[in-house]
Write a protein that holds these residues in place. Sequence first.
Motif, mmCIF file in Angstrom:
data_model
loop_
_atom_site.group_PDB
_atom_site.id
_atom_site.type_symbol
_atom_site.label_atom_id
_atom_site.label_comp_id
_atom_site.label_asym_id
_atom_site.label_seq_id
_atom_site.Cartn_x
_atom_site.Cartn_y
_atom_site.Cartn_z
ATOM 1 N N PRO A 80 -0.126 7.249 -9.795
ATOM 2 C CA PRO A 80 -1.232 6.813 -8.923
ATOM 3 C C PRO A 80 -2.556 7.556 -9.125
ATOM 4 C CG PRO A 80 0.811 6.787 -7.684
ATOM 5 C CD PRO A 80 1.136 7.377 -9.034
ATOM 6 N N ALA A 136 0.898 4.491 -15.761
ATOM 7 C CA ALA A 136 0.098 5.564 -15.156
ATOM 8 C C ALA A 136 0.777 5.952 -13.849
ATOM 9 C CB ALA A 136 -1.325 5.095 -14.868
ATOM 10 N N LYS A 180 -1.151 2.282 6.978
ATOM 11 C CA LYS A 180 -1.533 2.846 5.673
ATOM 12 C C LYS A 180 -2.861 2.286 5.181
ATOM 13 C CE LYS A 180 3.069 4.058 3.984
ATOM 14 N NZ LYS A 180 4.076 3.810 2.932
ATOM 15 N N ASN A 240 7.410 -3.051 -10.471
ATOM 16 C CA ASN A 240 8.267 -2.801 -11.627
ATOM 17 C C ASN A 240 9.497 -3.696 -11.604
ATOM 18 O OD1 ASN A 240 10.549 -0.788 -13.034
ATOM 19 N ND2 ASN A 240 8.547 -0.831 -13.993
ATOM 20 N N THR A 284 12.082 -7.418 -2.888
ATOM 21 C CA THR A 284 11.127 -7.226 -1.787
ATOM 22 C C THR A 284 9.938 -8.163 -1.965
ATOM 23 O OG1 THR A 284 11.780 -4.908 -1.659
ATOM 24 C CG2 THR A 284 9.672 -5.495 -0.640
ATOM 25 N N ASN A 302 0.111 -4.686 4.149
ATOM 26 C CA ASN A 302 1.239 -3.783 3.934
ATOM 27 C C ASN A 302 2.188 -3.890 5.122
ATOM 28 O OD1 ASN A 302 2.463 -1.749 2.229
ATOM 29 N ND2 ASN A 302 2.063 -0.281 3.878
ATOM 30 N N ARG A 303 3.506 -3.709 4.831
ATOM 31 C CA ARG A 303 4.498 -3.759 5.917
ATOM 32 C C ARG A 303 4.128 -2.764 7.014
ATOM 33 N NH1 ARG A 303 10.589 -1.855 4.705
ATOM 34 N NH2 ARG A 303 9.397 -0.025 4.053
ATOM 35 N N THR A 304 3.729 -1.575 6.617
ATOM 36 C CA THR A 304 3.276 -0.566 7.576
ATOM 37 C C THR A 304 1.747 -0.615 7.573
ATOM 38 O OG1 THR A 304 5.175 0.777 6.894
ATOM 39 C CG2 THR A 304 3.478 1.880 8.215
ATOM 40 N N LEU A 347 0.840 -1.200 0.000
ATOM 41 C CA LEU A 347 0.000 0.000 0.000
ATOM 42 C C LEU A 347 0.875 1.250 0.000
ATOM 43 C CD1 LEU A 347 -2.743 -1.056 2.596
ATOM 44 C CD2 LEU A 347 -2.924 -1.100 0.080
ATOM 45 N N GLY A 348 1.879 1.243 -0.898
ATOM 46 C CA GLY A 348 2.598 2.485 -1.183
ATOM 47 C C GLY A 348 1.647 3.365 -1.990
ATOM 48 N N LEU A 349 2.192 4.399 -2.604
ATOM 49 C CA LEU A 349 1.326 5.320 -3.354
ATOM 50 C C LEU A 349 0.534 4.567 -4.425
ATOM 51 C CD1 LEU A 349 3.722 8.373 -3.780
ATOM 52 C CD2 LEU A 349 1.773 8.127 -2.203
ATOM 53 N N MET A 350 1.213 3.649 -5.129
ATOM 54 C CA MET A 350 0.536 2.947 -6.216
ATOM 55 C C MET A 350 -0.390 1.853 -5.698
ATOM 56 S SD MET A 350 -0.211 2.811 -9.289
ATOM 57 C CE MET A 350 0.884 3.713 -10.381
ATOM 58 N N CYS A 367 2.157 -5.141 -5.479
ATOM 59 C CA CYS A 367 2.734 -3.882 -5.968
ATOM 60 C C CYS A 367 3.596 -3.278 -4.876
ATOM 61 C CB CYS A 367 1.623 -2.917 -6.394
ATOM 62 S SG CYS A 367 2.243 -1.414 -7.171
ATOM 63 N N VAL A 368 4.843 -3.760 -4.812
ATOM 64 C CA VAL A 368 5.785 -3.251 -3.811
ATOM 65 C C VAL A 368 7.004 -2.665 -4.507
ATOM 66 C CG1 VAL A 368 4.976 -4.732 -1.925
ATOM 67 C CG2 VAL A 368 6.775 -5.558 -3.473
ATOM 68 N N LEU A 369 7.998 -2.279 -3.723
ATOM 69 C CA LEU A 369 9.154 -1.540 -4.242
ATOM 70 C C LEU A 369 9.815 -2.221 -5.440
ATOM 71 C CD1 LEU A 369 11.264 0.769 -3.802
ATOM 72 C CD2 LEU A 369 12.446 -0.815 -2.251
HETATM 73 P P1 NDP Z 1 6.137 3.537 -2.659
HETATM 74 O O1 NDP Z 1 7.546 3.884 -2.359
HETATM 75 O O2 NDP Z 1 5.081 4.547 -2.392
HETATM 76 O O3 NDP Z 1 5.707 2.202 -1.868
HETATM 77 C C1 NDP Z 1 6.590 1.111 -1.777
HETATM 78 C C2 NDP Z 1 5.835 -0.091 -1.254
HETATM 79 O O4 NDP Z 1 6.772 -1.181 -1.079
HETATM 80 C C3 NDP Z 1 5.187 0.145 0.105
HETATM 81 O O5 NDP Z 1 4.040 -0.679 0.228
HETATM 82 C C4 NDP Z 1 6.283 -0.333 1.050
HETATM 83 O O6 NDP Z 1 5.815 -0.687 2.326
HETATM 84 C C5 NDP Z 1 6.762 -1.566 0.307
HETATM 85 N N1 NDP Z 1 8.092 -1.969 0.719
HETATM 86 C C6 NDP Z 1 9.273 -1.356 0.446
HETATM 87 N N2 NDP Z 1 10.282 -2.025 1.017
HETATM 88 C C7 NDP Z 1 9.737 -3.083 1.661
HETATM 89 C C8 NDP Z 1 10.265 -4.152 2.420
HETATM 90 N N3 NDP Z 1 11.586 -4.275 2.624
HETATM 91 N N4 NDP Z 1 9.406 -5.058 2.928
HETATM 92 C C9 NDP Z 1 8.069 -4.950 2.728
HETATM 93 N N5 NDP Z 1 7.504 -3.967 2.000
HETATM 94 C C10 NDP Z 1 8.327 -3.046 1.486
HETATM 95 O O7 NDP Z 1 6.108 3.078 -4.192
HETATM 96 P P2 NDP Z 1 4.846 2.979 -5.184
HETATM 97 O O8 NDP Z 1 3.679 2.441 -4.481
HETATM 98 O O9 NDP Z 1 4.719 4.258 -5.924
HETATM 99 O O10 NDP Z 1 5.403 1.900 -6.215
HETATM 100 C C11 NDP Z 1 5.184 0.491 -6.041
HETATM 101 C C12 NDP Z 1 5.525 -0.185 -7.355
HETATM 102 O O11 NDP Z 1 4.688 0.365 -8.379
HETATM 103 C C13 NDP Z 1 6.969 0.034 -7.796
HETATM 104 O O12 NDP Z 1 7.496 -1.145 -8.366
HETATM 105 C C14 NDP Z 1 6.832 1.125 -8.828
HETATM 106 O O13 NDP Z 1 7.883 1.106 -9.782
HETATM 107 C C15 NDP Z 1 5.491 0.776 -9.472
HETATM 108 N N6 NDP Z 1 4.903 1.929 -10.165
HETATM 109 C C16 NDP Z 1 4.769 3.131 -9.525
HETATM 110 C C17 NDP Z 1 4.326 4.247 -10.222
HETATM 111 C C18 NDP Z 1 4.198 5.579 -9.557
HETATM 112 O O14 NDP Z 1 4.005 6.573 -10.269
HETATM 113 N N7 NDP Z 1 4.272 5.668 -8.240
HETATM 114 C C19 NDP Z 1 3.993 4.158 -11.659
HETATM 115 C C20 NDP Z 1 4.067 2.829 -12.199
HETATM 116 C C21 NDP Z 1 4.559 1.778 -11.486
HETATM 117 P P3 NDP Z 1 5.692 0.450 3.486
HETATM 118 O O15 NDP Z 1 4.397 1.174 3.221
HETATM 119 O O16 NDP Z 1 5.682 -0.332 4.736
HETATM 120 O O17 NDP Z 1 6.901 1.349 3.348
#
Ligand code: NDP
Length: 291
Positions: free
Chosen positions: A122, A120, A37, A93, A71, A32-34, A10-13, A65-67
């Motif tokens: 987010p 796209a 969110k 990605n 990961t 999600n790790r955190t 649950l990062g931005l995407m 959809c994580v880093l």
């Molecule tokens: P963010 O940096 O916002 O989020 C990263 C996510 O990965 C979070 O859920 C984070 O968890 C998790 N994460 C990172 N490290 C770890 C770890 N060691 N263990 C467990 N979870 C981990 O990135 P986005 O959501 O923007 O991107 C996610 C994917 O989507 C990427 O591969 C990106 O390339 C792809 N993408 C993103 C776009 C964009 O515009 N943002 C566009 C197209 C593709 P936590 O919340 O706990 O930190």
Amino acid sequence: SASPVTVLGLGLMGYALADALLTAGHQVTVWNRTPAKADPLVARGATLAPSVREAIESSPLTISCVLDYDTQHALLTPAAGALHGRTLVSLTNGTPAQARETEAWALALGATYLDGGIMAVPHQIDTPEAFLFYSGAQDPFDQHHPTLSVLGTPHHLSTDVGVAALYDLALLSAMDMMFAGFFHATAVATSHKGTSATDFAPHLVAWLTSMLSMVPLMAADIDSPAAPAYAQSLDLVAAAAQNMADAAREAGVLPDHFDRSVTALRQRIASGETEYTAASAVSQLRVPARG
Ligand code: NDP
């Protein structure tokens, strides 16, 4: 009715994906790790799973959809048994090789696998601008098409699982070079006192938009054995590259890219080439096969 779906990350995407699926009426489980969110999603009816395994077990389809792939693999490995009989879609990605490794790994677990690329940002998810590439088996794509369509227009490119990542990274490369061009042009133009980036930007947008219309014509030239519709003399292109390098230098901007272009173009002229075409520009980029 809309089928249950799990979103890992649950990062931005990932948040935008889960949010769109909830809005479309899916029963959404998230992990999600955190965990905090997830709070706004849970308030709207999503279920927060206490572990990746329980998240996967909640739905026939899991979207990850994580880093990055390292990961993702670390998160999925302890929960691998739960994937049997389920579909995993990676929207993380990564490279074609990572897609192939992950498909082999998933198939060995008795899962079906799709590799995807999100074209796209987010806030565009679930809008007409968003499109996503998928590759891998056709069956899970057809089965989950209604769910995947919520995120953006889904394009299934190939049963070769690496193709979505290949196209995704090709487009990201074009975007990166376009922005690099924008930054370089802005550095050059704003070396003039009184010119702001904001003043200059509309000219750049008009110019790039006009040049974009060349792309399909040049692509047709690249594919065709016939004489190209679009060709310039190498002498002219080399002279222009020299002017771009010199203008950068005069403006106090690094000319390195154009210096390298001039060198490469002069080498081609020295070896007897006369024409600059799209096909020759592409073939110049290929790493020579080792003899
Ligand atoms: P963010 O940096 O916002 O989020 C990263 C996510 O990965 C979070 O859920 C984070 O968890 C998790 N994460 C990172 N490290 C770890 C770890 N060691 N263990 C467990 N979870 C981990 O990135 P986005 O959501 O923007 O991107 C996610 C994917 O989507 C990427 O591969 C990106 O390339 C792809 N993408 C993103 C776009 C964009 O515009 N943002 C566009 C197209 C593709 P936590 O919340 O706990 O930190």
